[in-house]
Enzyme design. Sequence first.
Site, PDB file in Angstrom:
ATOM      1  N   LYS A   1      43.038  52.084  44.731  1.00  0.00           N
ATOM      2  CA  LYS A   1      43.250  51.268  43.539  1.00  0.00           C
ATOM      3  C   LYS A   1      44.738  51.520  42.999  1.00  0.00           C
ATOM      4  O   LYS A   1      45.334  52.503  43.291  1.00  0.00           O
ATOM      5  CB  LYS A   1      42.215  51.809  42.499  1.00  0.00           C
TER       6      LYS A   1
ATOM      7  N   TYR B   1      70.446  61.590  22.925  1.00  0.00           N
ATOM      8  CA  TYR B   1      69.785  60.830  21.585  1.00  0.00           C
ATOM      9  C   TYR B   1      69.213  62.045  20.624  1.00  0.00           C
ATOM     10  O   TYR B   1      68.767  63.043  21.275  1.00  0.00           O
ATOM     11  CB  TYR B   1      68.552  59.887  21.647  1.00  0.00           C
TER      12      TYR B   1
HETATM   13  C1  LIG Z   1      39.595  56.738  40.898  1.00  0.00           C
HETATM   14  C2  LIG Z   1      38.078  57.118  41.627  1.00  0.00           C
HETATM   15  C3  LIG Z   1      38.023  58.138  42.740  1.00  0.00           C
HETATM   16  C4  LIG Z   1      39.196  58.732  43.271  1.00  0.00           C
HETATM   17  O1  LIG Z   1      39.491  59.802  42.585  1.00  0.00           O
HETATM   18  P1  LIG Z   1      40.426  61.045  42.973  1.00  0.00           P
HETATM   19  O2  LIG Z   1      40.551  61.957  42.022  1.00  0.00           O
HETATM   20  O3  LIG Z   1      41.868  60.430  42.916  1.00  0.00           O
HETATM   21  O4  LIG Z   1      40.331  61.296  44.151  1.00  0.00           O
HETATM   22  C5  LIG Z   1      36.594  58.095  43.200  1.00  0.00           C
HETATM   23  N1  LIG Z   1      35.664  57.405  42.507  1.00  0.00           N
HETATM   24  C6  LIG Z   1      35.898  56.767  41.511  1.00  0.00           C
HETATM   25  C7  LIG Z   1      34.665  56.172  40.892  1.00  0.00           C
HETATM   26  C8  LIG Z   1      37.093  56.461  40.991  1.00  0.00           C
HETATM   27  O5  LIG Z   1      37.065  55.801  39.748  1.00  0.00           O
END
Ligand SMILES: *Cc1c(COP(=O)(O)O)cnc(C)c1O
Length: 349
Positions: free
Chosen positions: A35, A242
């Site tokens: 994702k 800054y």
């Molecule tokens: C993002 C996500 C994962 C992966 O999680 P990681 O901690 O990055 O391995 C797995 N299951 C769900 C439902 C998620 O939202």
Amino acid sequence: MATATLTIDLDAITQNWRALDAKSAQSVETAAVIKADAYGLGAAVVAKSLYHAGVRSFFVAVAEEGIVIRKAVGNNAKIYVFSGMMLTDAQPIREYNLIPMLNAPNQVARFRNETSDLTYGLQLDTGMNRLGLEPDEFNGVKDAANDADLIISHLACADDPAHPQNAQQLAAFHAMTNGLSVRRSLAATGGTLLGADYHFDLCRPGVGLYGGFPFNDATPTAHLAIPVIQTRRVTKGETVGYSAAWVAKRDSIVATLAAGYADGLIRAMGHDSVSLYAGNTPCPLIGRVSMDLLTVDVTDLDAVPNELHLLNSQQTVDDLADAAGTIGYEILTSLGGRYERRYVGEARG
Ligand SMILES: *Cc1c(COP(=O)(O)O)cnc(C)c1O
């Protein structure tokens, strides 16, 4: 050119997947969560590499991301969508053969009305209270359970093996799903590392593939080299940047580099502990992080190279995250669109 170079090591990503795959039994499938543009590293390229390494199940957050993965890997892989089936998703789910992880009674109803001939998964809430059917809601749609392709739930505290909620959610998942003849998945990266009790039929690591905590044995996958635009002498007592936040304690040489918080190098990391590397030599990041610029104390270098490294094998996304009070996930997914991105490794698809 004054654009920093983000080098993404595809072999490191496939190596991390193999290492995580080796944590579970042969009979357990290891999927890949890809994702948010593969946690910022480039979904299409990363998906192809992982597909060639053997991944046949991918998870994305929203249907639009699934389209990118389908186009990258072809038809011989499953693509699951965590957000399930939203109002406008029927067409892409059908056209690109995506599997929505239905997570609420209204989503199950929508799926039955619009796409009942297609494949779906179910997502259960076992205590995180974010996405998923509660036990009573699940009972209400129990007839949908055995025909699901996959039933998942998500652990809230798996990055902390000692947290009591891990065992509580495991017990809740058993209570809701035992006796069903459906493939089950509970573990992301953290759950994969918690051990066999958490593996069920499929593990779905994300951040570990990209080199982040809690997979401490991961190989770093992202390297960032930032050009030096200019260097200057700063006299003891002068300030840099800054708010005049950094004051020279000695006569110094300061290099100004071409990347800043607009590139995801969030301003909060500019407090003491971050360095930029000339080879193996750390040079302290000093002063405030600006939108497009960083300033670095290079006084102790014999010669200032054309570029300095912020992410390398010595300083990882988790080190930057610790310095900024955040998590590696956020550093990775913040890495901006202005970098020249270079993919290396045999695993290029
Ligand atoms: C993002 C996500 C994962 C992966 O999680 P990681 O901690 O990055 O391995 C797995 N299951 C769900 C439902 C998620 O939202």
